[in-house]
Design a protein around this motif. Structure first.
Motif, short mmCIF file in Angstrom:
data_model
loop_
_atom_site.label_atom_id
_atom_site.label_comp_id
_atom_site.label_asym_id
_atom_site.label_seq_id
_atom_site.Cartn_x
_atom_site.Cartn_y
_atom_site.Cartn_z
N VAL A 96 54.95 97.56 41.78
CA VAL A 96 56.20 96.84 42.04
C VAL A 96 56.75 97.36 43.36
O VAL A 96 56.73 98.57 43.62
N ILE A 97 57.22 96.44 44.20
CA ILE A 97 57.70 96.79 45.54
C ILE A 97 59.11 96.23 45.72
O ILE A 97 59.37 95.06 45.40
N LEU A 98 60.00 97.07 46.23
CA LEU A 98 61.36 96.65 46.50
C LEU A 98 61.63 96.77 48.00
O LEU A 98 61.28 97.78 48.62
N PHE A 99 62.23 95.75 48.59
CA PHE A 99 62.58 95.75 50.01
C PHE A 99 64.10 95.80 50.11
O PHE A 99 64.79 94.95 49.54
N ILE A 100 64.62 96.77 50.85
CA ILE A 100 66.08 96.91 50.96
C ILE A 100 66.51 97.02 52.42
O ILE A 100 65.75 97.45 53.28
N SER A 101 67.76 96.64 52.66
CA SER A 101 68.33 96.73 54.00
C SER A 101 69.79 97.13 53.88
O SER A 101 70.35 97.14 52.78
N GLY A 102 70.40 97.49 55.01
CA GLY A 102 71.81 97.86 54.99
C GLY A 102 72.12 98.97 55.97
O GLY A 102 71.42 99.17 56.96
N ASP A 103 73.17 99.72 55.67
CA ASP A 103 73.56 100.86 56.49
C ASP A 103 72.45 101.91 56.48
O ASP A 103 71.83 102.16 55.43
N SER A 104 72.21 102.52 57.63
CA SER A 104 71.11 103.48 57.76
C SER A 104 71.18 104.60 56.73
O SER A 104 70.20 104.91 56.06
N GLY A 105 72.36 105.21 56.58
CA GLY A 105 72.51 106.30 55.63
C GLY A 105 72.29 105.86 54.19
O GLY A 105 71.70 106.59 53.39
N ALA A 106 72.77 104.68 53.86
CA ALA A 106 72.63 104.16 52.50
C ALA A 106 71.18 103.87 52.16
O ALA A 106 70.70 104.17 51.05
N VAL A 107 70.45 103.30 53.11
CA VAL A 107 69.03 103.00 52.88
C VAL A 107 68.25 104.28 52.64
O VAL A 107 67.43 104.38 51.71
N ARG A 108 68.51 105.29 53.45
CA ARG A 108 67.83 106.59 53.27
C ARG A 108 68.19 107.21 51.92
O ARG A 108 67.32 107.74 51.22
#
Length: 254
Positions: free
Chosen positions: A213-225
């Motif tokens: 299963v693969i999840l792709f996420i985006s957003g604020d740099s700190g939040a993604v990390r």
């Protein structure tokens, strides 16, 4: 005692010769660029045959193509290609994920760079091959499966083409195999930080029927990390219950 010492010296010389032979492995073809981790090969075609070019459905302006192909790993290669297009005058023209069981539960891949000048195509392949040591850093594996985590502060055209990542924004990739672990760490990631889910892939939807299963996420740099790190912590513990403790393939970078 001297006989034993000499045997060890001779054995060391044989091993040294073997290592040198491996390091010198190459190919005389001008189309050959190099190899890398994951059974990866990099090639370049200066002038694609007209019939092949048409059959592949390539843009006519791109007569030269760079080729990255691998049996193990897709995420690391796409992230490496993303860095390559940032550094060169090339375009990602194809990304295909092959079902390949050599690497366990995941994919192999085929990535094509398009360029008007062959030197640009070659340079893109060189950059991608070099980047693989880094992008394999947060791939964790054991006999039971694998985990993969990727991060970039600024997604470019490879991530956009493969994962629909918004250009210029922070992007993260979270993979769990077997797929059951992937479901769990996907949920963990989104609960851990304020991120946008831009895609989800499972064995029967979005993958080449691979057991992940693969999840792709985006957003604020700190939040993604933060989301990726939380998923990684849980994933390593879960995969470790099925076999030995999962170890990173190279050096973690996230």
């Amino acid at each position: 005692i001297m006989e034993e010492v000499m045997k060890k010296v001779d054995s060391a010389k044989v091993e040294e010769k073997k290592e040198v032979k491996c390091e010198m492995k190459t190919c005389s073809l001008t189309e050959f660029v190099g190899t890398a981790i994951g059974d990866t090969i990099g090639l370049v075609i200066a002038n694609v045959d007209n019939q092949v070019h048409e059959a592949m459905g390539l843009d006519k302006k791109y007569r030269s193509i760079g080729i990255i192909g691998a049996r193990t790993g897709a995420g690391p290669h796409i992230m490496a290609a993303d860095e390559a297009v940032k550094a060169t005058n090339t375009e990602i023209i194809k990304i295909e994920l092959a079902r390949d069981t050599k690497g366990g539960a995941g994919h192999g891949c085929l990535i094509l760079f398009g360029a008007e000048d062959v030197s640009d195509a070659r340079r893109a392949v060189e950059v991608a091959l070099k980047e693989l040591d880094r992008t394999f850093g947060d791939v964790y594996a054991n006999d039971a499966g694998h985990l993969e985590f990727q991060y970039t502060a600024r997604a470019s055209y490879a991530c956009n083409k493969a994962f629909n990542a918004p250009l210029g924004k922070a992007f993260g990739l979270i993979v769990g195999a077997p797929a059951a672990i992937g479901v769990m760490i996907a949920d963990t990631a989104v609960k851990a930080a304020n991120v946008d889910v831009i895609g989800y892939a499972s064995p029967a939807g979005g993958t080449s029927f691979s057991n992940e299963v693969i999840l792709f996420i985006s957003g604020d740099s700190g939040a993604v990390r933060q989301a990726i790190i939380a998923a990684r912590e849980v994933g390593v513990k879960l995969l470790g219950t099925l076999a030995d403790e999962p170890k990173p393939v190279t050096v973690p970078y996230i």
